[in-house]
Design a protein around this motif. Structure first.
Motif, mmCIF file in Angstrom:
data_model
loop_
_atom_site.group_PDB
_atom_site.id
_atom_site.type_symbol
_atom_site.label_atom_id
_atom_site.label_comp_id
_atom_site.label_asym_id
_atom_site.label_seq_id
_atom_site.Cartn_x
_atom_site.Cartn_y
_atom_site.Cartn_z
ATOM 1 N N GLY A 182 0.787 -1.227 0.000
ATOM 2 C CA GLY A 182 0.000 0.000 0.000
ATOM 3 C C GLY A 182 0.817 1.274 0.000
ATOM 4 N N VAL A 183 2.094 1.194 -0.294
ATOM 5 C CA VAL A 183 2.963 2.374 -0.317
ATOM 6 C C VAL A 183 3.308 2.689 -1.776
ATOM 7 C CG1 VAL A 183 5.152 3.376 0.423
ATOM 8 C CG2 VAL A 183 3.906 1.798 1.945
ATOM 9 N N MET A 184 2.844 3.827 -2.277
ATOM 10 C CA MET A 184 3.082 4.237 -3.665
ATOM 11 C C MET A 184 4.368 5.067 -3.735
ATOM 12 S SD MET A 184 0.595 2.881 -5.374
ATOM 13 C CE MET A 184 0.783 1.508 -4.211
ATOM 14 N N ALA A 185 5.464 4.394 -3.993
ATOM 15 C CA ALA A 185 6.774 5.041 -4.008
ATOM 16 C C ALA A 185 7.182 5.390 -5.439
ATOM 17 C CB ALA A 185 7.808 4.131 -3.363
ATOM 18 N N GLU A 186 8.275 6.145 -5.547
ATOM 19 C CA GLU A 186 8.839 6.537 -6.837
ATOM 20 C C GLU A 186 10.331 6.210 -6.850
ATOM 21 O OE1 GLU A 186 7.084 7.513 -9.310
ATOM 22 O OE2 GLU A 186 5.190 7.880 -8.286
ATOM 23 N N ILE A 187 10.924 6.236 -8.058
ATOM 24 C CA ILE A 187 12.352 5.964 -8.223
ATOM 25 C C ILE A 187 13.000 7.148 -8.934
ATOM 26 C CG2 ILE A 187 14.098 4.433 -9.250
ATOM 27 C CD1 ILE A 187 12.079 2.184 -9.162
ATOM 28 N N ARG A 188 14.155 7.532 -8.483
ATOM 29 C CA ARG A 188 14.929 8.543 -9.204
ATOM 30 C C ARG A 188 16.374 8.074 -9.316
ATOM 31 N NH1 ARG A 188 17.290 13.681 -5.891
ATOM 32 N NH2 ARG A 188 17.797 12.650 -3.914
ATOM 33 N N GLN A 189 16.993 8.423 -10.413
ATOM 34 C CA GLN A 189 18.392 8.087 -10.624
ATOM 35 C C GLN A 189 19.248 9.244 -10.134
ATOM 36 O OE1 GLN A 189 19.471 7.232 -14.679
ATOM 37 N NE2 GLN A 189 21.544 6.611 -14.164
ATOM 38 N N ARG A 190 20.144 8.965 -9.224
ATOM 39 C CA ARG A 190 21.000 10.009 -8.691
ATOM 40 C C ARG A 190 22.330 10.015 -9.450
ATOM 41 N NH1 ARG A 190 21.007 9.742 -2.213
ATOM 42 N NH2 ARG A 190 22.219 7.847 -2.636
ATOM 43 N N THR A 191 22.920 11.189 -9.516
ATOM 44 C CA THR A 191 24.193 11.344 -10.213
ATOM 45 C C THR A 191 25.217 11.992 -9.298
ATOM 46 O OG1 THR A 191 23.548 13.503 -11.085
ATOM 47 C CG2 THR A 191 23.057 11.570 -12.462
ATOM 48 N N LYS A 192 26.461 11.846 -9.685
ATOM 49 C CA LYS A 192 27.548 12.527 -8.993
ATOM 50 C C LYS A 192 28.499 13.070 -10.041
ATOM 51 C CE LYS A 192 30.258 8.293 -8.408
ATOM 52 N NZ LYS A 192 30.923 7.393 -7.428
ATOM 53 N N THR A 193 29.226 14.092 -9.698
ATOM 54 C CA THR A 193 30.143 14.714 -10.649
ATOM 55 C C THR A 193 31.577 14.267 -10.365
ATOM 56 O OG1 THR A 193 30.407 16.668 -9.237
ATOM 57 C CG2 THR A 193 28.670 16.734 -10.910
ATOM 58 N N ARG A 194 32.342 14.186 -11.443
ATOM 59 C CA ARG A 194 33.771 13.872 -11.315
ATOM 60 C C ARG A 194 34.515 14.618 -12.407
ATOM 61 N NH1 ARG A 194 36.193 10.475 -14.879
ATOM 62 N NH2 ARG A 194 34.870 9.249 -16.296
ATOM 63 N N SER A 195 35.765 14.884 -12.152
ATOM 64 C CA SER A 195 36.597 15.570 -13.128
ATOM 65 C C SER A 195 37.085 14.583 -14.180
ATOM 66 C CB SER A 195 37.803 16.229 -12.443
ATOM 67 O OG SER A 195 37.370 17.222 -11.531
ATOM 68 N N ALA A 196 37.108 15.046 -15.426
ATOM 69 C CA ALA A 196 37.580 14.210 -16.527
ATOM 70 C C ALA A 196 38.404 15.078 -17.470
ATOM 71 C CB ALA A 196 36.411 13.576 -17.263
#
Length: 225
Positions: A182-196
């Motif tokens: 009974g829990v209507m959850a959502e998904i999100r994709q998290r990002t992180k930054t790095r030097s290239a």
């Protein structure tokens, strides 16, 4: 003996049908020739007038002078005026190995920040106010969820995080399990930054077109550095 005197006749002379047709065709041919002559004379007058009033630039074009062809130096310079970027590379040694393989002798190393995929967060959407947020948290605890924390920033600020997964499929399975409870959850994709590291270089367009790893940039990006 006195010869007989012929009296003038008032009757019209007789005209054979063949003679009439011949005369008619002759008249038509004559009229046609007159029209052609008149058209030819009118065209000649028009041509003379156009030549007299034409500007000097048209006179050059009418002479059929060939346009000056670009020299080899001009064509080579046009090919050099292309700025490209390639990467990312792990370090400068990696960039040097790649440039040697591509026969690129002169380039500049540029450091840029890249957004990289980090993980997948399953969360309960943020409430409209503080009271609703308190009620949502109580509801989740009543269902047995103890590892709950509030998202403090980002696009889902105020949401209640229920779990973080490195694999998207596992996050999808967990979301389905929550829905069964009974829990209507959502998904999100998290990002992180790095030097290239990237390299920028000048390259003829004909050569760069064969390598899809090149990204073309404005010429100023190569000239001002």
């Amino acid at each position: 003996m006195t010869p007989p005197v012929e009296l003038p006749s008032s009757l019209p002379s007789l005209l054979l049908v063949s003679e009439r047709d011949t005369a008619r065709r002759g008249a038509e041919i004559s009229a046609h020739q007159d029209r052609q002559l008149a058209e030819l004379q009118a065209q000649q007058v028009t041509d003379i007038f156009q030549r007299l009033t034409a500007p000097q630039g048209n006179a050059f074009i009418m002479k059929g002078q060939p346009a000056p062809k670009p020299t080899a130096a001009t064509e080579q310079q046009a090919e050099r005026n292309n700025c490209y970027e390639a990467g990312p590379f792990v370090d400068q040694a990696d960039a040097r190995r790649w440039s040697n393989a591509e026969h690129i002798k002169a380039f500049e190393v540029v450091s840029k920040e890249l957004a990289m995929s980090a993980d997948f967060q399953v969360y309960y959407p943020a409430a409209k106010d503080a009271e609703q947020a308190r009620i949502n948290k109580m509801m989740l605890k009543a269902k047995g969820f103890t590892d709950i924390w509030t998202v403090m920033d980002g696009e889902v600020k105020g949401a209640l995080s229920l779990g973080v997964f490195s694999d998207k499929q596992r996050a999808i399975v967990f979301k389905a399990q929550l829905a069964e409870r009974g829990v209507m959850a959502e998904i999100r994709q998290r990002t992180k930054t790095r030097s290239a590291l990237f390299i920028r270089f000048m390259q003829p367009q004909s050569a760069a077109a064969r390598n899809i790893s090149y990204v073309r940039l404005p010429l100023a990006d190569c000239e001002t550095r």
